[in-house]
Write a protein that holds these residues in place. Structure first.
Motif, PDB file in Angstrom:
ATOM      1  N   VAL A 154       0.887  -1.167   0.000  1.00 57.00           N
ATOM      2  CA  VAL A 154       0.000   0.000   0.000  1.00 57.00           C
ATOM      3  C   VAL A 154       0.923   1.213   0.000  1.00 57.00           C
ATOM      4  O   VAL A 154       1.623   1.475   0.972  1.00 57.00           O
ATOM      5  N   VAL A 155       0.924   1.921  -1.124  1.00 50.39           N
ATOM      6  CA  VAL A 155       1.887   2.979  -1.369  1.00 50.39           C
ATOM      7  C   VAL A 155       1.223   4.338  -1.255  1.00 50.39           C
ATOM      8  O   VAL A 155       0.153   4.557  -1.818  1.00 50.39           O
ATOM      9  N   MET A 156       1.846   5.231  -0.503  1.00 51.32           N
ATOM     10  CA  MET A 156       1.381   6.612  -0.439  1.00 51.32           C
ATOM     11  C   MET A 156       2.438   7.479  -1.120  1.00 51.32           C
ATOM     12  O   MET A 156       3.616   7.410  -0.772  1.00 51.32           O
ATOM     13  N   THR A 157       2.017   8.249  -2.105  1.00 45.95           N
ATOM     14  CA  THR A 157       2.969   9.099  -2.813  1.00 45.95           C
ATOM     15  C   THR A 157       2.896  10.527  -2.281  1.00 45.95           C
ATOM     16  O   THR A 157       1.828  10.994  -1.876  1.00 45.95           O
ATOM     17  N   PRO A 158       4.036  11.211  -2.281  1.00 45.19           N
ATOM     18  CA  PRO A 158       4.052  12.596  -1.796  1.00 45.19           C
ATOM     19  C   PRO A 158       3.411  13.530  -2.814  1.00 45.19           C
ATOM     20  O   PRO A 158       3.043  13.114  -3.904  1.00 45.19           O
ATOM     21  N   SER A 159       3.289  14.773  -2.446  1.00 45.96           N
ATOM     22  CA  SER A 159       2.723  15.783  -3.333  1.00 45.96           C
ATOM     23  C   SER A 159       3.831  16.670  -3.880  1.00 45.96           C
ATOM     24  O   SER A 159       4.830  16.915  -3.212  1.00 45.96           O
ATOM     25  N   MET A 160       3.640  17.159  -5.116  1.00 52.28           N
ATOM     26  CA  MET A 160       4.579  18.111  -5.687  1.00 52.28           C
ATOM     27  C   MET A 160       4.343  19.511  -5.130  1.00 52.28           C
ATOM     28  O   MET A 160       5.168  20.394  -5.274  1.00 52.28           O
ATOM     29  N   LYS A 161       3.181  19.688  -4.485  1.00 52.93           N
ATOM     30  CA  LYS A 161       2.805  21.010  -3.982  1.00 52.93           C
ATOM     31  C   LYS A 161       3.244  21.168  -2.518  1.00 52.93           C
ATOM     32  O   LYS A 161       3.029  20.264  -1.708  1.00 52.93           O
ATOM     33  N   PRO A 162       3.844  22.301  -2.171  1.00 54.50           N
ATOM     34  CA  PRO A 162       4.171  22.530  -0.759  1.00 54.50           C
ATOM     35  C   PRO A 162       2.905  22.532   0.092  1.00 54.50           C
ATOM     36  O   PRO A 162       1.832  22.926  -0.366  1.00 54.50           O
ATOM     37  N   GLY A 163       3.025  22.076   1.312  1.00 52.18           N
ATOM     38  CA  GLY A 163       1.885  22.044   2.228  1.00 52.18           C
ATOM     39  C   GLY A 163       1.456  23.445   2.624  1.00 52.18           C
ATOM     40  O   GLY A 163       2.220  24.405   2.523  1.00 52.18           O
ATOM     41  N   GLY A 164       0.232  23.544   3.100  1.00 54.26           N
ATOM     42  CA  GLY A 164      -0.308  24.823   3.558  1.00 54.26           C
ATOM     43  C   GLY A 164      -0.985  24.646   4.898  1.00 54.26           C
ATOM     44  O   GLY A 164      -0.724  23.691   5.638  1.00 54.26           O
ATOM     45  N   GLN A 165      -1.922  25.528   5.209  1.00 57.91           N
ATOM     46  CA  GLN A 165      -2.600  25.482   6.501  1.00 57.91           C
ATOM     47  C   GLN A 165      -3.377  24.183   6.691  1.00 57.91           C
ATOM     48  O   GLN A 165      -3.418  23.635   7.788  1.00 57.91           O
ATOM     49  N   TYR A 166      -3.995  23.687   5.605  1.00 58.49           N
ATOM     50  CA  TYR A 166      -4.788  22.455   5.731  1.00 58.49           C
ATOM     51  C   TYR A 166      -3.907  21.277   6.114  1.00 58.49           C
ATOM     52  O   TYR A 166      -4.223  20.516   7.017  1.00 58.49           O
ATOM     53  N   GLU A 167      -2.769  21.144   5.423  1.00 52.12           N
ATOM     54  CA  GLU A 167      -1.855  20.043   5.734  1.00 52.12           C
ATOM     55  C   GLU A 167      -1.313  20.184   7.153  1.00 52.12           C
ATOM     56  O   GLU A 167      -1.176  19.211   7.882  1.00 52.12           O
TER      57      GLU A 167
END
Length: 197
Positions: A154-167
Motif C-alpha cells: 500500500v503505497v502513499m505518494t508525496p505531493s509536488m505542492k508545498p503544504g499549507g494550513q490544511y496540511e
C-alpha cells in the motif's frame, strides 16, 4: 494561486511536455507507456449547484488525453501503439496492469492515513477484494510511505505542492517530492526511489 485558465494552461503544458518525453523514452526502450489519471479532492469545484463529480483535475486530464491523442496522430504507428491513456472521472480510482499484476490508483481521501490499524487494514483489504488488485497506490496525505497489508503493498505518494494550513492542521508535514516505483516479474514493487523538489 492563479485563476482556472492560468492553472489549466500551465498544468496542461507541463503534463503534455512530460508525456512527450515519456513517449519517446518508451519508443527508444521498446516499452509500453500507460498514462493513468485520477482526480483528487483539491480539484473539486465547490460551487453551489455543481455535481459531486465536478472536478478541475478531470478537466485537466481530459485536456491531456485529447492533446496526447492529437500528438500521437503525428507519430508512426509503432510509437502511438505503445501508448495508452486511462483515466477515472471520479476520485474513486482505476485499476491498471503492471506486468502480470494489477495496480489500483486512487486519491483515497476516505482511507486512513496509516494502514497498520485494524480499520486501516480493513479498508485496504476491502479495496483488494473489490478491485482484484495486487497493490494500492494512493495520495491525499502529502507524504511518502510504503506499507503492507497481508503482503500487499500500500503505497502513499508525496505531493509536488508545498503544504499549507490544511496540511498543517492534519500534521501532515512533508517536503514536496516524488517517487518512482519499479516492478519486476517477481514483485509489483521491487524498488522505490524518492526525491524532493
Amino acid at each position: 494561486e492563479g485563476n482556472i485558465n492560468y492553472q489549466l494552461n500551465n498544468a496542461s503544458e507541463a503534463f503534455i511536455e512530460a508525456a512527450k518525453v515519456m513517449v519517446h523514452l518508451a519508443d527508444e526502450n521498446d516499452a509500453k507507456l500507460q498514462v493513468i489519471c485520477v482526480p483528487g479532492n483539491h480539484g473539486d469545484l465547490r460551487v453551489k449547484g455543481s455535481s459531486n463529480q465536478a472536478n478541475f483535475d478531470d478537466i485537466l486530464f481530459h485536456t491531456l488525453a485529447l492533446a496526447l491523442d492529437s500528438y500521437l496522430e503525428s507519430q508512426p504507428d509503432e510509437v502511438s501503439d505503445r501508448v495508452r491513456v486511462k483515466r477515472s472521472d471520479t476520485s474513486v480510482g482505476v485499476t491498471f496492469p503492471v506486468r502480470e499484476y494489477v495496480g489500483y490508483l486512487s486519491h483515497v481521501q476516505n482511507m486512513k492515513e496509516h494502514v497498520g490499524t485494524s480499520s486501516g487494514k480493513r479498508d485496504a483489504l476491502s479495496i483488494k477484494d473489490n478491485k482484484g488488485c495486487d497493490a494500492i497506490f494512493r495520495g491525499h496525505y502529502h507524504m511518502s510511505k510504503l506499507e503492507e497489508v497481508n503482503t500487499m503493498p500500500v503505497v502513499m505518494t508525496p505531493s509536488m505542492k508545498p503544504g499549507g494550513q490544511y496540511e498543517d492542521s492534519m500534521q501532515a508535514y512533508s517536503d514536496p517530492g516524488y517517487a518512482f516505483y519499479t516492478a519486476t516479474d517477481e514483485d509489483i514493487i521491487a524498488e522505490v526511489r524518492r526525491g524532493r523538489f
